[in-house]
Design a protein around this motif. Structure first.
Motif, PDB file in Angstrom:
ATOM      1  N   GLY A  57       0.814  -1.216   0.000  1.00 61.82           N
ATOM      2  CA  GLY A  57       0.000   0.000   0.000  1.00 61.82           C
ATOM      3  C   GLY A  57       0.845   1.262   0.000  1.00 61.82           C
ATOM      4  N   GLN A  58       1.883   1.264   0.830  1.00 62.17           N
ATOM      5  CA  GLN A  58       2.694   2.473   0.922  1.00 62.17           C
ATOM      6  C   GLN A  58       3.464   2.747  -0.359  1.00 62.17           C
ATOM      7  N   LEU A  59       3.795   1.712  -1.117  1.00 65.02           N
ATOM      8  CA  LEU A  59       4.452   1.943  -2.403  1.00 65.02           C
ATOM      9  C   LEU A  59       3.603   2.856  -3.278  1.00 65.02           C
ATOM     10  N   LEU A  60       2.322   2.564  -3.385  1.00 65.54           N
ATOM     11  CA  LEU A  60       1.437   3.355  -4.238  1.00 65.54           C
ATOM     12  C   LEU A  60       1.331   4.793  -3.733  1.00 65.54           C
ATOM     13  N   VAL A  61       1.315   4.961  -2.413  1.00 62.70           N
ATOM     14  CA  VAL A  61       1.224   6.306  -1.847  1.00 62.70           C
ATOM     15  C   VAL A  61       2.519   7.073  -2.083  1.00 62.70           C
ATOM     16  N   THR A  62       3.646   6.430  -1.838  1.00 66.24           N
ATOM     17  CA  THR A  62       4.941   7.104  -1.997  1.00 66.24           C
ATOM     18  C   THR A  62       5.198   7.481  -3.447  1.00 66.24           C
ATOM     19  N   LEU A  63       4.887   6.576  -4.367  1.00 68.97           N
ATOM     20  CA  LEU A  63       5.039   6.915  -5.788  1.00 68.97           C
ATOM     21  C   LEU A  63       4.188   8.114  -6.154  1.00 68.97           C
ATOM     22  N   SER A  64       2.974   8.158  -5.631  1.00 69.99           N
ATOM     23  CA  SER A  64       2.080   9.270  -5.924  1.00 69.99           C
ATOM     24  C   SER A  64       2.605  10.569  -5.330  1.00 69.99           C
ATOM     25  N   THR A  65       3.022  10.520  -4.070  1.00 71.61           N
ATOM     26  CA  THR A  65       3.502  11.719  -3.390  1.00 71.61           C
ATOM     27  C   THR A  65       4.723  12.299  -4.087  1.00 71.61           C
TER      28      THR A  65
ATOM     29  N   LYS B   3       5.454   2.623 -13.300  1.00 73.42           N
ATOM     30  CA  LYS B   3       4.150   1.997 -13.485  1.00 73.42           C
ATOM     31  C   LYS B   3       4.238   0.469 -13.511  1.00 73.42           C
ATOM     32  N   VAL B   4       5.275  -0.075 -14.125  1.00 76.74           N
ATOM     33  CA  VAL B   4       5.416  -1.535 -14.199  1.00 76.74           C
ATOM     34  C   VAL B   4       5.554  -2.129 -12.805  1.00 76.74           C
ATOM     35  N   LEU B   5       6.393  -1.521 -11.982  1.00 75.03           N
ATOM     36  CA  LEU B   5       6.555  -2.000 -10.609  1.00 75.03           C
ATOM     37  C   LEU B   5       5.246  -1.865  -9.841  1.00 75.03           C
ATOM     38  N   ALA B   6       4.602  -0.712  -9.939  1.00 71.04           N
ATOM     39  CA  ALA B   6       3.344  -0.492  -9.219  1.00 71.04           C
ATOM     40  C   ALA B   6       2.306  -1.545  -9.597  1.00 71.04           C
ATOM     41  N   GLU B   7       2.193  -1.846 -10.878  1.00 73.09           N
ATOM     42  CA  GLU B   7       1.190  -2.816 -11.320  1.00 73.09           C
ATOM     43  C   GLU B   7       1.547  -4.232 -10.904  1.00 73.09           C
ATOM     44  N   LYS B   8       2.838  -4.559 -10.916  1.00 76.47           N
ATOM     45  CA  LYS B   8       3.257  -5.887 -10.455  1.00 76.47           C
ATOM     46  C   LYS B   8       2.927  -6.079  -8.974  1.00 76.47           C
ATOM     47  N   VAL B   9       3.274  -5.071  -8.172  1.00 75.54           N
ATOM     48  CA  VAL B   9       3.041  -5.167  -6.732  1.00 75.54           C
ATOM     49  C   VAL B   9       1.549  -5.185  -6.432  1.00 75.54           C
ATOM     50  N   LEU B  10       0.790  -4.359  -7.123  1.00 77.59           N
ATOM     51  CA  LEU B  10      -0.649  -4.313  -6.890  1.00 77.59           C
ATOM     52  C   LEU B  10      -1.309  -5.621  -7.311  1.00 77.59           C
ATOM     53  N   SER B  11      -0.914  -6.166  -8.441  1.00 75.57           N
ATOM     54  CA  SER B  11      -1.473  -7.446  -8.897  1.00 75.57           C
ATOM     55  C   SER B  11      -1.140  -8.559  -7.923  1.00 75.57           C
ATOM     56  N   TRP B  12       0.110  -8.579  -7.453  1.00 68.24           N
ATOM     57  CA  TRP B  12       0.512  -9.602  -6.472  1.00 68.24           C
ATOM     58  C   TRP B  12      -0.332  -9.471  -5.207  1.00 68.24           C
ATOM     59  N   THR B  13      -0.563  -8.253  -4.762  1.00 66.82           N
ATOM     60  CA  THR B  13      -1.305  -8.016  -3.523  1.00 66.82           C
ATOM     61  C   THR B  13      -2.762  -8.439  -3.662  1.00 66.82           C
ATOM     62  N   ILE B  14      -3.374  -8.115  -4.778  1.00 65.01           N
ATOM     63  CA  ILE B  14      -4.764  -8.527  -5.011  1.00 65.01           C
ATOM     64  C   ILE B  14      -4.869 -10.042  -5.053  1.00 65.01           C
ATOM     65  N   GLU B  15      -3.925 -10.665  -5.699  1.00 71.17           N
ATOM     66  CA  GLU B  15      -3.945 -12.124  -5.851  1.00 71.17           C
ATOM     67  C   GLU B  15      -3.693 -12.838  -4.530  1.00 71.17           C
ATOM     68  N   ASN B  16      -2.815 -12.294  -3.694  1.00 67.53           N
ATOM     69  CA  ASN B  16      -2.366 -13.021  -2.505  1.00 67.53           C
ATOM     70  C   ASN B  16      -2.889 -12.492  -1.176  1.00 67.53           C
ATOM     71  N   MET B  17      -3.422 -11.242  -1.155  1.00 72.92           N
ATOM     72  CA  MET B  17      -3.781 -10.659   0.128  1.00 72.92           C
ATOM     73  C   MET B  17      -5.193 -10.095   0.174  1.00 72.92           C
ATOM     74  N   GLN B  18      -6.002 -10.323  -0.868  1.00 68.05           N
ATOM     75  CA  GLN B  18      -7.384  -9.861  -0.812  1.00 68.05           C
ATOM     76  C   GLN B  18      -8.334 -11.034  -0.709  1.00 68.05           C
ATOM     77  N   ASP B  19      -9.243 -10.945   0.240  1.00 70.28           N
ATOM     78  CA  ASP B  19     -10.269 -11.963   0.428  1.00 70.28           C
ATOM     79  C   ASP B  19     -11.373 -11.788  -0.609  1.00 70.28           C
ATOM     80  N   LYS B  20     -12.073 -12.867  -0.919  1.00 69.05           N
ATOM     81  CA  LYS B  20     -13.155 -12.787  -1.898  1.00 69.05           C
ATOM     82  C   LYS B  20     -14.282 -11.868  -1.430  1.00 69.05           C
ATOM     83  N   LYS B  21     -14.354 -11.589  -0.118  1.00 71.12           N
ATOM     84  CA  LYS B  21     -15.365 -10.667   0.399  1.00 71.12           C
ATOM     85  C   LYS B  21     -14.986  -9.209   0.156  1.00 71.12           C
ATOM     86  N   GLY B  22     -13.731  -8.973  -0.228  1.00 69.62           N
ATOM     87  CA  GLY B  22     -13.316  -7.614  -0.557  1.00 69.62           C
ATOM     88  C   GLY B  22     -12.236  -7.052   0.331  1.00 69.62           C
TER      89      GLY B  22
END
Length: 400
Positions: free
Chosen positions: A329-337, A345-364
């Motif tokens: 999460g902080q990566l996206l904030v720091t890049l933005s700031t 963008k490539v790093l941000a999308e890789k990290v975000l995709s990994w996080t959605i795949e591995n750390m998000q529950d199906k409930k959201g």
């Protein structure tokens, strides 16, 4: 409708997170809320520091959620509300550009105002300016017991900066007035410990908790924002002093240890990001370009030590686990700031995709931490969901 470049999977991930948080009315549990247990508070153990510490750590570390059983209520957390408010401000900015993926302008503005009003209602009174704390008693080692709603510079900076941002988008002056009044809390109520050619702000008004660099820099961040609006020279001078102390503590490779004590000598991902955000705020709002070298060194260290090639976010510079949701999460904030999202963008999308795949529950909701063994997949509203909500909106705002 405006054309955007959002990934459909990422939008879907965010929308189910958004729905989950709205359905819960932005209230929930926290990793550190164990002392809110009505069972524990009814026993004499509540008066024993070791028992309080063990109880908190037991709740925090357990992969099993005992909160319902032990009567810990879901509640609003001020810092969580501040993060949600900052996120809705980003969504409002996006919607005003013609993108309605996340709701209409009116819907988002209404929610923004509701959260800002709630945040003002939640402030702690009795100090020099608006300030906020956590909704639970918190034992920090055996040294400190922070009673519920004790204001901290961390919570206050997240909340006050969110209110100022809400003012910028809604024009509601009382949001600005409340946010800027927090500078008086930092100036008058926090302790200052001399360090090198500056000082370190304390974490709270209590004596002794004055060794953490990222907390001190948050004070500088808020004062810098206050200087931008008021041109109060004292705010700028105090911010510069805290920045000087933090920069003097930066290692030659660009890294920072967490704090000054021997037990605070680790180097981690998201606190490094916090430091970079604060320095960038200071530079932007005071015009002091002298910190750019420190930002550049810190940012290079940050990118080169905390993310694996497949997008896995690491906790420590020399160790991956536990993978905390704050790390991606902080990566996206720091890049933005820092204005670095597009070029990374490539790093941000890789990290975000990994996080959605591995750390998000199906409930959201998002998980707290992944470990090599049994992981904690409990839903924490402030630590996980509000943090990722804000982070993902930062990404959407920059990609749009």
């Amino acid at each position: 409708m405006a054309v955007h470049k959002f990934n459909s999977k990422t939008v879907e991930s965010f929308l189910i997170l958004k729905s989950y948080c709205e359905e819960e009315s932005f209230a929930g549990w926290d990793p550190y809320d164990g002392l809110n247990s009505k069972i524990f508070s009814a026993t004499p153990l509540k008066n024993w520091d070791l028992a309080r510490l063990a109880w908190i750590q037991g709740f925090k570390r357990s992969p099993i959620n005992f909160r319902k059983l032990l009567l810990v209520p879901k509640e609003h957390n001020a810092m969580g509300i501040g993060l949600f408010l900052s996120g809705y401000c980003n969504l409002l900015e996006i919607a005003r550009k013609g993108v309605n993926d996340f709701g209409t302008i009116q819907e988002i503005e209404n929610q923004t105002r509701e959260l800002a009003d709630l945040l003002i209602q939640m402030k702690t009174t009795g100090y020099s300016g608006a300030c906020w704390g956590y909704n639970f008693d918190w034992q920090a080692r055996r040294l400190f017991l922070f009673p519920a709603y004790t204001p901290t510079v961390v919570a206050t900076t997240f909340c006050a900066s969110a209110l100022v941002r809400a003012y910028e988008l809604t024009g509601e002056k009382r949001y600005l007035e409340e946010g800027l009044s927090s500078c008086e809390f930092v100036k008058n109520d926090l302790n200052r410990t001399p360090y090198q050619n500056g000082h370190i702000f304390s974490y709270s008004p209590f004596n002794g908790n004055n060794t953490v660099f990222n907390a001190s820099l948050k004070g500088a961040k808020l004062l810098s924002l206050g200087y931008h609006y008021t041109k109060n020279q004292e705010y700028k001078d105090l911010a510069k002093s805290a920045v000087n102390a933090a920069i003097s503590a930066q290692a030659a490779d660009g890294s920072w240890v967490y704090g000054m004590l021997p037990v605070q000598s680790w180097i981690d991902s998201f606190h490094t990001g916090f430091n970079l955000d604060a320095l960038e705020f200071y530079k932007k709002y005071t015009g002091d370009q002298g910190v750019q070298k420190a930002i550049d060194k810190g940012f290079d260290f940050y990118l080169n030590h905390f993310f694996l090639k497949d997008g896995t976010p690491k906790y420590y510079h020399n160790k991956t686990y536990p993978i905390d949701i704050h790390c991606p999460g902080q990566l996206l904030v720091t890049l933005s700031t820092l204005g670095k999202t597009q070029e990374n963008k490539v790093l941000a999308e890789k990290v975000l995709s990994w996080t959605i795949e591995n750390m998000q529950d199906k409930k959201g909701y998002f998980y707290y931490q992944l470990k090599k063994g049994i992981s904690s997949k409990i839903s924490y509203m402030r630590w996980s969901n509000a943090f990722m909500f804000h982070a993902m909106t930062c990404y959407f705002k920059d990609i749009n």
